[in-house]
Design a protein around this motif. Sequence first.
Motif, PDB file in Angstrom:
ATOM      1  N   LYS A  78      -4.044  -4.253  -2.151  1.00 43.73           N
ATOM      2  CA  LYS A  78      -5.043  -4.842  -2.299  1.00 43.73           C
ATOM      3  C   LYS A  78      -5.461  -5.902  -2.636  1.00 43.73           C
ATOM      4  O   LYS A  78      -6.405  -6.607  -3.384  1.00 43.73           O
ATOM      5  N   THR A  79      -4.120  -6.908  -3.063  1.00 46.87           N
ATOM      6  CA  THR A  79      -3.739  -8.184  -3.033  1.00 46.87           C
ATOM      7  C   THR A  79      -2.702  -8.619  -2.210  1.00 46.87           C
ATOM      8  O   THR A  79      -2.220  -8.278  -1.597  1.00 46.87           O
ATOM      9  N   SER A  90       1.369  -1.169  -0.404  1.00 45.57           N
ATOM     10  CA  SER A  90       0.000   0.579   0.345  1.00 45.57           C
ATOM     11  C   SER A  90       0.741   1.394   0.174  1.00 45.57           C
ATOM     12  O   SER A  90       0.503   2.418  -0.915  1.00 45.57           O
ATOM     13  N   LEU A 146      -3.279  -1.846  -8.116  1.00 49.05           N
ATOM     14  CA  LEU A 146      -3.753  -2.511  -6.917  1.00 49.05           C
ATOM     15  C   LEU A 146      -2.847  -2.822  -5.432  1.00 49.05           C
ATOM     16  O   LEU A 146      -3.289  -3.328  -5.159  1.00 49.05           O
ATOM     17  N   SER A 147      -2.187  -1.539  -5.605  1.00 50.13           N
ATOM     18  CA  SER A 147      -1.171  -1.572  -4.319  1.00 50.13           C
ATOM     19  C   SER A 147      -1.758  -1.992  -3.391  1.00 50.13           C
ATOM     20  O   SER A 147      -2.533  -1.304  -2.610  1.00 50.13           O
TER      21      SER A 147
END
Length: 188
Positions: free
Chosen positions: A85-86, A62, A82-83
């Motif tokens: 988020k996975t 993040s 997508l930093s």
Amino acid sequence: WLTPEDEKFAYDFFKDHNLKPEQTIALFAGAQYQVRIYEHYGTALSKICQENSFSIIALGASHEFEINQINIDQTGVSALNLSGKTNICQTAALLKRSRLVVGAETGLAHIACAVKTPNVILLGGGHFGRFMPYSALTSIVCLPIECYGCGWRCKYQRVHCVRDISPDVYTEAIRQTLDKSSEKPRVF
């Protein structure tokens, strides 16, 4: 080591966002230390992405959202950040489905090799050659200078081995990696 759930996550993600694996490049511009941050991945990717209708997915923690977004904005193409988020296995599954991986010398570079995705990795001089995976899938972009091996204790105001890499050299490494596989790692 990827579970069926991880693979399904990546499949569904690509489907839900209308991404084609052969037209998707994964980017991770973040690095553990500021001295290793390169701000021109997006510039290096822009022409190739625009010419070939590539999309970008940016991956990382993040706290890497901003550096990934700076680089995404430089590309001028469809991109998803997508930093943070996975999880690591979902990230690996997304890397596996991508056509190419572009980014910094981090754990994600090793994962790209593990999931057998061609990758173009910026390698600075701090620990040159110590941690980078040596894979035929890997193209290294670097700027060798006399102070390589400094342990990231740069003696200059500017970290030349990272900051002064020409985006044009990086673009050429991307182009050649997309065009033809290799039997050994390449250095640009």
